[in-house]
Design a protein around this motif. Structure first.
Motif, PDB file in Angstrom:
ATOM      1  N   LEU A   5       0.836  -1.207   0.000  1.00  0.00           N
ATOM      2  CA  LEU A   5       0.000   0.000   0.000  1.00  0.00           C
ATOM      3  C   LEU A   5       0.870   1.256   0.000  1.00  0.00           C
ATOM      4  CD1 LEU A   5      -2.735   1.374   0.052  1.00  0.00           C
ATOM      5  CD2 LEU A   5      -2.785   1.026   2.547  1.00  0.00           C
ATOM      6  N   ARG A   6       1.927   1.247   0.776  1.00  0.00           N
ATOM      7  CA  ARG A   6       2.855   2.388   0.774  1.00  0.00           C
ATOM      8  C   ARG A   6       3.484   2.565  -0.610  1.00  0.00           C
ATOM      9  NH1 ARG A   6       3.677   0.340   6.203  1.00  0.00           N
ATOM     10  NH2 ARG A   6       3.280   2.029   7.696  1.00  0.00           N
ATOM     11  N   PHE A   7       3.882   1.482  -1.242  1.00  0.00           N
ATOM     12  CA  PHE A   7       4.460   1.554  -2.581  1.00  0.00           C
ATOM     13  C   PHE A   7       3.453   2.105  -3.582  1.00  0.00           C
ATOM     14  CE2 PHE A   7       7.604  -2.196  -1.759  1.00  0.00           C
ATOM     15  CZ  PHE A   7       8.381  -1.372  -0.966  1.00  0.00           C
ATOM     16  N   LEU A   8       2.212   1.657  -3.488  1.00  0.00           N
ATOM     17  CA  LEU A   8       1.166   2.168  -4.370  1.00  0.00           C
ATOM     18  C   LEU A   8       1.030   3.677  -4.222  1.00  0.00           C
ATOM     19  CD1 LEU A   8      -1.348   2.020  -6.228  1.00  0.00           C
ATOM     20  CD2 LEU A   8      -2.682   1.538  -4.162  1.00  0.00           C
TER      21      LEU A   8
ATOM     22  N   ILE B 106       2.556   9.364  -7.626  1.00  0.00           N
ATOM     23  CA  ILE B 106       3.115  10.678  -7.920  1.00  0.00           C
ATOM     24  C   ILE B 106       2.993  11.016  -9.408  1.00  0.00           C
ATOM     25  CG2 ILE B 106       5.495   9.844  -8.177  1.00  0.00           C
ATOM     26  CD1 ILE B 106       6.396  12.541  -6.910  1.00  0.00           C
ATOM     27  N   ALA B 107       3.097   9.996 -10.276  1.00  0.00           N
ATOM     28  CA  ALA B 107       3.066  10.236 -11.723  1.00  0.00           C
ATOM     29  C   ALA B 107       3.003   8.899 -12.455  1.00  0.00           C
ATOM     30  CB  ALA B 107       4.312  10.998 -12.160  1.00  0.00           C
ATOM     31  N   ASP B 108       2.838   8.975 -13.761  1.00  0.00           N
ATOM     32  CA  ASP B 108       2.968   7.789 -14.599  1.00  0.00           C
ATOM     33  C   ASP B 108       4.468   7.507 -14.694  1.00  0.00           C
ATOM     34  OD1 ASP B 108       3.139   5.850 -16.545  1.00  0.00           O
ATOM     35  OD2 ASP B 108       2.067   6.996 -18.065  1.00  0.00           O
ATOM     36  N   LEU B 109       4.887   6.415 -14.117  1.00  0.00           N
ATOM     37  CA  LEU B 109       6.320   6.113 -14.038  1.00  0.00           C
ATOM     38  C   LEU B 109       6.828   5.280 -15.202  1.00  0.00           C
ATOM     39  CD1 LEU B 109       6.532   5.410 -10.193  1.00  0.00           C
ATOM     40  CD2 LEU B 109       7.075   7.526 -11.421  1.00  0.00           C
ATOM     41  N   ASN B 110       5.975   4.951 -16.160  1.00  0.00           N
ATOM     42  CA  ASN B 110       6.425   4.216 -17.337  1.00  0.00           C
ATOM     43  C   ASN B 110       7.502   5.018 -18.062  1.00  0.00           C
ATOM     44  OD1 ASN B 110       4.642   1.815 -17.428  1.00  0.00           O
ATOM     45  ND2 ASN B 110       3.030   3.376 -17.530  1.00  0.00           N
ATOM     46  N   GLY B 111       8.631   4.383 -18.319  1.00  0.00           N
ATOM     47  CA  GLY B 111       9.719   5.027 -19.055  1.00  0.00           C
ATOM     48  C   GLY B 111      10.514   6.043 -18.247  1.00  0.00           C
ATOM     49  N   CYS B 112      10.322   6.104 -16.942  1.00  0.00           N
ATOM     50  CA  CYS B 112      11.020   7.092 -16.102  1.00  0.00           C
ATOM     51  C   CYS B 112      12.252   6.498 -15.440  1.00  0.00           C
ATOM     52  CB  CYS B 112      10.075   7.605 -15.016  1.00  0.00           C
ATOM     53  SG  CYS B 112       8.784   8.671 -15.660  1.00  0.00           S
ATOM     54  N   SER B 113      13.139   7.385 -15.044  1.00  0.00           N
ATOM     55  CA  SER B 113      14.281   6.979 -14.234  1.00  0.00           C
ATOM     56  C   SER B 113      13.945   7.247 -12.768  1.00  0.00           C
ATOM     57  CB  SER B 113      15.546   7.724 -14.654  1.00  0.00           C
ATOM     58  OG  SER B 113      15.396   9.117 -14.509  1.00  0.00           O
ATOM     59  N   VAL B 114      14.368   6.310 -11.909  1.00  0.00           N
ATOM     60  CA  VAL B 114      13.971   6.318 -10.507  1.00  0.00           C
ATOM     61  C   VAL B 114      15.189   6.103  -9.621  1.00  0.00           C
ATOM     62  CG1 VAL B 114      12.736   4.935  -8.780  1.00  0.00           C
ATOM     63  CG2 VAL B 114      11.624   5.483 -10.952  1.00  0.00           C
TER      64      VAL B 114
ATOM     65  N   ARG C  90      15.691  -4.440   0.713  1.00  0.00           N
ATOM     66  CA  ARG C  90      15.689  -5.737   0.022  1.00  0.00           C
ATOM     67  C   ARG C  90      15.323  -5.626  -1.450  1.00  0.00           C
ATOM     68  NH1 ARG C  90      13.048 -10.206   1.807  1.00  0.00           N
ATOM     69  NH2 ARG C  90      11.166  -9.274   0.975  1.00  0.00           N
ATOM     70  N   GLY C  91      15.076  -4.407  -1.934  1.00  0.00           N
ATOM     71  CA  GLY C  91      14.722  -4.234  -3.339  1.00  0.00           C
ATOM     72  C   GLY C  91      13.248  -4.442  -3.626  1.00  0.00           C
ATOM     73  N   ASP C  92      12.422  -4.402  -2.607  1.00  0.00           N
ATOM     74  CA  ASP C  92      10.994  -4.662  -2.796  1.00  0.00           C
ATOM     75  C   ASP C  92      10.302  -3.583  -3.633  1.00  0.00           C
ATOM     76  OD1 ASP C  92      11.165  -7.035  -1.329  1.00  0.00           O
ATOM     77  OD2 ASP C  92      10.765  -6.004   0.561  1.00  0.00           O
ATOM     78  N   PHE C  93      10.737  -2.336  -3.527  1.00  0.00           N
ATOM     79  CA  PHE C  93      10.128  -1.289  -4.352  1.00  0.00           C
ATOM     80  C   PHE C  93      10.493  -1.515  -5.820  1.00  0.00           C
ATOM     81  CE2 PHE C  93       9.786   3.367  -5.659  1.00  0.00           C
ATOM     82  CZ  PHE C  93       8.404   3.359  -5.715  1.00  0.00           C
ATOM     83  N   TYR C  94      11.692  -1.994  -6.077  1.00  0.00           N
ATOM     84  CA  TYR C  94      12.089  -2.350  -7.439  1.00  0.00           C
ATOM     85  C   TYR C  94      11.128  -3.400  -8.011  1.00  0.00           C
ATOM     86  CZ  TYR C  94      14.767  -4.506 -11.231  1.00  0.00           C
ATOM     87  OH  TYR C  94      15.158  -5.031 -12.441  1.00  0.00           O
ATOM     88  N   THR C  95      10.843  -4.433  -7.223  1.00  0.00           N
ATOM     89  CA  THR C  95       9.906  -5.481  -7.656  1.00  0.00           C
ATOM     90  C   THR C  95       8.541  -4.870  -7.946  1.00  0.00           C
ATOM     91  OG1 THR C  95      11.058  -7.155  -6.362  1.00  0.00           O
ATOM     92  CG2 THR C  95       8.792  -7.640  -6.980  1.00  0.00           C
TER      93      THR C  95
ATOM     94  N   LYS D 220       8.689  -2.844 -11.257  1.00  0.00           N
ATOM     95  CA  LYS D 220       8.794  -3.724 -12.424  1.00  0.00           C
ATOM     96  C   LYS D 220       7.469  -4.440 -12.709  1.00  0.00           C
ATOM     97  CE  LYS D 220      12.899  -3.159 -13.995  1.00  0.00           C
ATOM     98  NZ  LYS D 220      13.077  -2.519 -15.299  1.00  0.00           N
ATOM     99  N   THR D 221       6.694  -4.688 -11.683  1.00  0.00           N
ATOM    100  CA  THR D 221       5.400  -5.359 -11.835  1.00  0.00           C
ATOM    101  C   THR D 221       4.329  -4.422 -12.388  1.00  0.00           C
ATOM    102  OG1 THR D 221       5.916  -6.826  -9.991  1.00  0.00           O
ATOM    103  CG2 THR D 221       3.603  -6.638 -10.585  1.00  0.00           C
ATOM    104  N   HIS D 222       4.411  -3.127 -12.030  1.00  0.00           N
ATOM    105  CA  HIS D 222       3.332  -2.193 -12.360  1.00  0.00           C
ATOM    106  C   HIS D 222       3.661  -1.177 -13.460  1.00  0.00           C
ATOM    107  CE1 HIS D 222       2.148  -3.775  -8.423  1.00  0.00           C
ATOM    108  NE2 HIS D 222       0.921  -3.585  -8.868  1.00  0.00           N
ATOM    109  N   PHE D 223       4.921  -1.075 -13.835  1.00  0.00           N
ATOM    110  CA  PHE D 223       5.318  -0.083 -14.836  1.00  0.00           C
ATOM    111  C   PHE D 223       6.303  -0.719 -15.809  1.00  0.00           C
ATOM    112  CE2 PHE D 223       4.220   2.183 -10.967  1.00  0.00           C
ATOM    113  CZ  PHE D 223       3.307   3.114 -11.436  1.00  0.00           C
ATOM    114  N   SER D 224       6.389  -0.147 -17.006  1.00  0.00           N
ATOM    115  CA  SER D 224       7.331  -0.681 -17.986  1.00  0.00           C
ATOM    116  C   SER D 224       8.491   0.286 -18.195  1.00  0.00           C
ATOM    117  CB  SER D 224       6.617  -0.944 -19.318  1.00  0.00           C
ATOM    118  OG  SER D 224       6.114   0.260 -19.851  1.00  0.00           O
ATOM    119  N   ASP D 225       9.615  -0.275 -18.540  1.00  0.00           N
ATOM    120  CA  ASP D 225      10.800   0.486 -18.909  1.00  0.00           C
ATOM    121  C   ASP D 225      11.222   1.494 -17.836  1.00  0.00           C
ATOM    122  OD1 ASP D 225      12.892   1.047 -20.648  1.00  0.00           O
ATOM    123  OD2 ASP D 225      11.791   2.700 -21.590  1.00  0.00           O
ATOM    124  N   VAL D 226      11.229   1.052 -16.571  1.00  0.00           N
ATOM    125  CA  VAL D 226      11.688   1.909 -15.468  1.00  0.00           C
ATOM    126  C   VAL D 226      13.193   1.726 -15.321  1.00  0.00           C
ATOM    127  CG1 VAL D 226      11.570   2.333 -12.979  1.00  0.00           C
ATOM    128  CG2 VAL D 226       9.482   1.834 -14.262  1.00  0.00           C
ATOM    129  N   ASP D 227      13.916   2.823 -15.379  1.00  0.00           N
ATOM    130  CA  ASP D 227      15.366   2.823 -15.171  1.00  0.00           C
ATOM    131  C   ASP D 227      15.590   3.044 -13.673  1.00  0.00           C
ATOM    132  OD1 ASP D 227      18.102   3.107 -15.220  1.00  0.00           O
ATOM    133  OD2 ASP D 227      18.084   5.025 -16.261  1.00  0.00           O
TER     134      ASP D 227
END
Length: 186
Positions: free
Chosen positions: A20-23, A28-36, A43-48, A51-58
């Motif tokens: 829920l916190r990650f959601l 904040i914005a459409d993160l598709n194609g954004c750098s983060v 543990r890298g859970d936000f990365y997971t 990757k599950t909800h957006f495409s091409d996230v750097d």
């Protein structure tokens, strides 16, 4: 609701509240194609989640714990994780969006000065915006862990954010003990 997957070590009580916190952060914005840039990537859970909800996230994750960074590098060989402090980064490391989930909840000396410095640094490192969450002092005392965690006054942190940019949004209706701030460049 404790579980055995290591969330408790990060201060989270359940995967449900972490997600829920990650959601809320990702709204904040459409993160598709954004750098983060993920401060306190753990543990890298936000990365997971990204990757599950957006495409091409750097994605780039930072954590001060060598153990966490080694774990995430092994867990996600395709992602970039560094053992660095937020203040070790140069402006050349700027990303579209800078995130922090739970990274500033542990008690430190001069807590308000610390969060102000962290917010300023994150805002310098973003091209478009910053999103981070904190524990709220509005949480009933009986639910607050006074030992390790700091509970922020949302209005005090909002005032600090407004000193950086007039484009600020505060969200505090998703969990009883938490709030999220968005700071935008424009």
């Amino acid at each position: 609701e404790q579980n055995d997957n290591g969330l408790a070590a990060l201060g989270w009580h359940s995967e449900k509240t972490q997600t829920l916190r990650f959601l809320v952060l990702s709204l904040i914005a459409d993160l598709n194609g954004c750098s983060v840039l993920d401060i306190g990537s753990g543990r890298g859970d936000f990365y997971t989640y990204l990757k599950t909800h957006f495409s091409d996230v750097d994605y780039r994750g930072l954590d001060i714990s060598e153990k966490m960074v080694q774990y995430t590098k092994h867990r996600f060989e395709a992602a970039l994780f560094d053992q660095k402090n937020l203040f070790d980064l140069d402006l050349i490391d700027a990303r579209d969006y800078v995130f922090a989930s739970g990274a500033f909840n542990l008690k430190v000396n001069h807590q308000i000065d610390y969060i102000e410095a962290c917010m300023s640094r994150m805002f310098l490192l973003c091209k478009k915006g910053v999103a981070f969450n904190l524990l709220s002092a509005s949480t009933p005392q009986t639910f607050q862990d006074q030992g390790y965690f700091y509970y922020y006054q949302p209005d005090q942190v909002l005032k600090l954010a407004l000193a950086l940019t007039p484009y600020v949004e505060l969200k505090q209706s998703y969990l009883y003990n938490d709030f999220t701030l968005y700071l935008y460049r424009e």
